[in-house]
Design an enzyme around this catalytic site. Structure first.
Site, PDB file in Angstrom:
ATOM      1  N   ALA A  25       4.626   4.080   2.720  1.00 34.41           N
ATOM      2  CA  ALA A  25       4.034   2.665   2.154  1.00 34.41           C
ATOM      3  C   ALA A  25       4.190   1.629   3.257  1.00 34.41           C
ATOM      4  CB  ALA A  25       4.909   2.283   0.898  1.00 34.41           C
ATOM      5  N   LYS A  26       3.709   0.605   2.900  1.00 34.50           N
ATOM      6  CA  LYS A  26       3.899  -0.444   3.684  1.00 34.50           C
ATOM      7  C   LYS A  26       3.686  -1.729   2.818  1.00 34.50           C
ATOM      8  CE  LYS A  26       4.973  -0.485   7.664  1.00 34.50           C
ATOM      9  NZ  LYS A  26       6.261  -0.322   8.601  1.00 34.50           N
ATOM     10  N   GLY A  27       4.021  -2.944   3.240  1.00 31.33           N
ATOM     11  CA  GLY A  27       3.537  -4.146   2.354  1.00 31.33           C
ATOM     12  C   GLY A  27       3.954  -5.427   3.428  1.00 31.33           C
TER      13      GLY A  27
ATOM     14  N   VAL B 252       0.792  -1.290  -0.030  1.00 34.01           N
ATOM     15  CA  VAL B 252       0.074   0.223   0.149  1.00 34.01           C
ATOM     16  C   VAL B 252       0.820   1.327  -0.023  1.00 34.01           C
ATOM     17  CG1 VAL B 252      -1.814   1.363   1.277  1.00 34.01           C
ATOM     18  CG2 VAL B 252      -2.061  -1.396   1.205  1.00 34.01           C
TER      19      VAL B 252
ATOM     20  N   ASP C  96      10.907  -4.933   8.032  1.00 37.73           N
ATOM     21  CA  ASP C  96       9.685  -4.681   9.051  1.00 37.73           C
ATOM     22  C   ASP C  96       9.600  -6.054   9.871  1.00 37.73           C
ATOM     23  OD1 ASP C  96       7.657  -2.396   9.739  1.00 37.73           O
ATOM     24  OD2 ASP C  96       6.689  -4.267  10.060  1.00 37.73           O
TER      25      ASP C  96
END
Ligand code: GLU
Length: 429
Positions: free
Chosen positions: A118-120, A73, A159
């Site tokens: 963002a992060k996935g 995202v 992460d």
């Protein structure tokens, strides 16, 4: 604190609608009246610009194939490429990535990094996958991300349950597609590939830099503080070491296997040695065994939350016995818990400020890669300290001036930065 406009929350599209996105959204709505930005600009910031759902087929070691759901995202690209980690976790959803991407936007803006958030993540249980399976998973996930990532578009980083090795595989996969080495595609890489010195320690060290500055302002020197640390990984483990280096007492730490407690203080270096050999704190022979839930309720001065989201909640917030809570993880305190802690006079150092050391040194890493020029560890530590102190002071001042929480003040500072850029750029076409 201004009331939350519940009406504004009813319109959350189904795809984003998870408890964590709700938490990020309520925090935004609570800060908004103090940020005083144009309603049209606020509306653009409520939802991510883009969210991608991916199915990642992976051949397992036994020859069978499993398809893992995965996500990326991107919340805001107004200030620059989007930036944020990739997590491997059984609970990852699109909505969770959306919340984490929103927080990355605020974190980057607050630290004045030229990035959006963002992060996935991949929904999997990384503990059940071999190193070879994790490599195939990472390479296929990276291939699926090719249309939307790039050094000027979206830059992944580690992460939860991802690390330097994961980033090396991502960098290699991307570089093989391009035909030349592109170190600036990811941050948090091994030093040998263009990673930055001090990136590994940056998040945990940043947590302690912010905690130390808060202690100074509160007139309670860090060296005299009794600290409890939830999480003993890349964030909590480093934070515990840094706290001891500053003369503070670390009386309890925990990892997923549970916690260890000793009123006289723990030998953090010996615990790191144990974890290096055994993989977790389970069976550690010194101190008293406690559960993660008990650890959160230990009487102490500073409680560092460095495990994961949703740890201090409406259920246990009334039993937290710390004076200061430092959020090393993203979203560890729910909105309800925040209110309870505030009523009880417990100061919360919010995630978007407190754990921003990681992305800040990621930015230094990217700059070094782009310039093909590398700095020393001392230079990076000093640059990080300067940026963390500057962000802390802007937040502290605004919180005092407007009589709002440090979380609200952090959000207001960050929202204003992004809003100013949106206003200046205007709406295309
Ligand atoms: N995953 C980390 C965070 O939540 C670091 C992100 C990055 O370095 O891009 O801040």
């Amino acid at each position: 604190m201004a009331g939350i406009e519940e009406a504004r929350l009813e319109d959350v599209p189904l795809e984003w609608d998870t408890p964590l996105f709700h938490q990020a959204r309520v925090q935004f709505e609570q800060a908004l009246p103090y940020a005083a930005i144009a309603p049209a600009v606020a509306e653009r910031l409520r939802y991510p610009e883009r969210g991608v759902m991916i199915s990642v087929p992976v051949r397992l070691d036994d020859g069978s194939t499993t398809v893992f759901p995965a996500y990326r995202v991107q919340h805001s690209s107004v200030l620059g490429p989007t930036k944020g980690g990739v997590r491997y976790d059984p609970e990852v959803t699109l909505g969770e990535c959306a919340a984490l991407a929103v927080w990355m936007t605020w974190k980057c803006a607050l630290l004045r990094l030229p990035y959006g958030g963002a992060k996935g993540g991949v929904r999997c249980n990384p503990k059940e996958l071999s190193s070879a399976e994790l490599q195939r998973l990472t390479r296929r996930f990276t291939s699926e991300l090719l249309p939307i990532i790039g050094p000027q578009e979206d830059i992944p980083a580690p992460d939860m349950a991802t690390n330097e090795q994961t980033m090396a595989w991502m960098m290699d996969t991307y570089s093989m597609q391009k035909g030349y080495a592109v170190p600036e595609i990811v941050t948090g890489k091994p030093i040998a590939l263009g990673g930055s010195l001090f990136r590994h320690e940056a998040t945990g060290a940043g947590v302690v830099m912010v905690t130390e500055r808060a202690c100074e302002r509160l007139g309670t020197p860090l060296a005299e503080q009794r600290c409890v640390v939830q999480g003993f990984g890349n964030v909590g483990g480093i934070a515990a070491t840094e706290l001891v280096a500053k003369g503070a007492t670390v009386l309890a730490v925990s990892d997923v296997s549970g916690g260890v407690h000793a009123e006289e203080g723990l030998d953090v270096a010996a615990m790191h040695e144990w974890v290096r050999g055994r993989g977790s704190l389970a069976e550690y022979p010194h101190g008293d065994k406690i559960s993660n839930a008990e650890l959160l309720e230990l009487p102490c001065d500073v409680l560092v939350l460095a495990a994961r989201e949703d740890q201090v909640t409406a259920e246990n917030a009334a039993r937290v016995e710390a004076r200061l809570v430092a959020e090393g993880a993203n979203g560890p305190t729910t909105v309800e818990a925040d209110e309870i802690l505030a009523e009880r006079g417990i100061v919360v150092l919010p995630d978007i400020l407190t754990n921003a050391g990681g992305v800040t040194v990621s930015y230094f890493e990217w700059v070094q890669d782009l310039g093909r020029l590398f700095w020393t560890r001392d230079e990076i530590r000093a640059k990080l300290a300067e940026k963390m102190a500057d962000a802390f002071d802007r937040v502290w001042e605004l919180a005092r001036e407007r009589e709002i929480s440090l979380r609200a003040a952090s959000l207001v500072v960050a929202i204003r930065e992004v809003a100013a850029a949106i206003e200046a750029r205007g709406l295309y076409p």
